[in-house]
Design an enzyme around this catalytic site. Structure first.
Site, PDB file in Angstrom:
ATOM      1  N   SER A  62       0.826  -1.205   0.000  1.00  0.00           N
ATOM      2  CA  SER A  62       0.000   0.000   0.000  1.00  0.00           C
ATOM      3  C   SER A  62       0.863   1.258   0.000  1.00  0.00           C
ATOM      4  O   SER A  62       1.995   1.263   0.461  1.00  0.00           O
ATOM      5  CB  SER A  62      -0.920   0.031   1.224  1.00  0.00           C
ATOM      6  OG  SER A  62      -1.578  -1.201   1.370  1.00  0.00           O
TER       7      SER A  62
HETATM    8  N1  SAH Z   1      -0.381  -4.043   3.845  1.00  0.00           N
HETATM    9  C1  SAH Z   1       0.312  -4.805   2.830  1.00  0.00           C
HETATM   10  C2  SAH Z   1      -0.408  -4.725   1.517  1.00  0.00           C
HETATM   11  C3  SAH Z   1      -1.346  -5.790   1.395  1.00  0.00           C
HETATM   12  S1  SAH Z   1      -2.154  -5.958  -0.177  1.00  0.00           S
HETATM   13  C4  SAH Z   1       1.713  -4.313   2.702  1.00  0.00           C
HETATM   14  O1  SAH Z   1       2.077  -3.384   3.423  1.00  0.00           O
HETATM   15  O2  SAH Z   1       2.435  -4.862   1.888  1.00  0.00           O
HETATM   16  C5  SAH Z   1      -3.406  -7.054   0.375  1.00  0.00           C
HETATM   17  C6  SAH Z   1      -2.928  -8.419   0.761  1.00  0.00           C
HETATM   18  O3  SAH Z   1      -4.065  -9.133   1.228  1.00  0.00           O
HETATM   19  C7  SAH Z   1      -2.333  -9.246  -0.368  1.00  0.00           C
HETATM   20  O4  SAH Z   1      -1.085  -9.726   0.017  1.00  0.00           O
HETATM   21  C8  SAH Z   1      -3.342 -10.391  -0.550  1.00  0.00           C
HETATM   22  O5  SAH Z   1      -2.737 -11.608  -0.947  1.00  0.00           O
HETATM   23  C9  SAH Z   1      -3.950 -10.485   0.829  1.00  0.00           C
HETATM   24  N2  SAH Z   1      -5.298 -11.071   0.887  1.00  0.00           N
HETATM   25  C10 SAH Z   1      -6.296 -10.966  -0.020  1.00  0.00           C
HETATM   26  N3  SAH Z   1      -7.390 -11.599   0.412  1.00  0.00           N
HETATM   27  C11 SAH Z   1      -7.090 -12.127   1.622  1.00  0.00           C
HETATM   28  C12 SAH Z   1      -7.821 -12.895   2.571  1.00  0.00           C
HETATM   29  N4  SAH Z   1      -9.100 -13.273   2.343  1.00  0.00           N
HETATM   30  N5  SAH Z   1      -7.207 -13.270   3.724  1.00  0.00           N
HETATM   31  C13 SAH Z   1      -5.913 -12.904   3.953  1.00  0.00           C
HETATM   32  N6  SAH Z   1      -5.179 -12.172   3.092  1.00  0.00           N
HETATM   33  C14 SAH Z   1      -5.751 -11.788   1.940  1.00  0.00           C
END
Ligand code: SAH
Length: 209
Positions: A62
């Protein structure tokens, strides 16, 4: 050419501060966590731009301002137990680990979870537990949580996650469908849940298993 990450980090901090994030603990956390370690090595030079970047698997780390805004909005004082949904690169996890007692983080993509575990381990961060799975199901063995923060958008707040909030606990995360998401805070009160929309946002949709 060697990149001066420290000056880039200071520039990112001025930008975040300029956009209104003032909590000194949040700013200190951003100063401490080297964001360049959380992006692909080829993107290291862009690590401090205020934009999301690819971390593989169709996912992104993000944008720093949003991570800062959310970290501030959680009003962590250091004693809280936090559940994070969507570990991704582990950058937000690292920031949250500086601001709370303990972070439990769930990621649906095993390889991302493994990498994040490695990165946080190399930084000597020890107050984080990792789990691979669907975050919508929560982490019952670790509940209750003072805060639940989602980094992927659910259409509506999963019931399991709200149930895992302790008394006075908060959920913070993007809710809604693509193109119509809002960052929402839901506070658990004595007689139910209070919901406030904070701003329109664009996050990757949460996956389901
Ligand atoms: N905050 C993170 C960005 C995350 S992007 C950072 O700083 O890098 C969102 C993430 O959520 C992705 O890695 C994706 O694989 C994960 N994700 C998507 N759906 C999900 C779910 N149902 N449960 C857990 N993780 C999930």
């Amino acid at each position: 050419m060697k990149i001066d990450f420290e000056s880039l980090r200071e520039r990112m901090l001025s930008l975040i501060e300029g956009r209104g994030v003032r909590d000194p603990r949040v700013l200190e956390a951003f100063r401490r966590v080297p964001r360049e370690l959380f992006v692909d090595p080829q993107s290291a030079a862009l690590a401090y731009e205020d934009r999301p970047l690819s971390i593989g698997f169709g996912q992104t780390i993000s944008q720093p301002y949003l991570v800062a805004f959310m970290a501030e909005a959680l009003r962590l004082r250091g004693s809280e137990k936090v559940l994070e949904i969507g570990t991704g690169s582990g950058y937000q996890t690292a920031i949250l680990s500086c601001l709370s007692q303990r972070v439990c983080t769930i990621e649906i993509e095993p390889e991302l979870s493994k990498r994040a575990r490695g990165t946080l381990g190399s930084l000597g961060i020890g107050n984080v537990s990792f789990r691979v799975g669907d975050g919508a199901r929560g982490w019952p063995e670790e509940a209750p949580f003072d805060r639940v923060v989602a980094a992927a958008a659910f259409e509506t707040a999963p019931r399991e996650l709200l149930e895992e909030l302790g008394a006075g606990g908060w959920f913070l995360g993007p809710l809604g469908v693509r193109g119509r998401q809002e960052l929402v805070r839901i506070v658990r009160t004595e007689d139910g849940f209070d919901r406030i929309a904070l701003m329109p946002v664009l996050f990757v949709p949460a996956r389901t298993r």
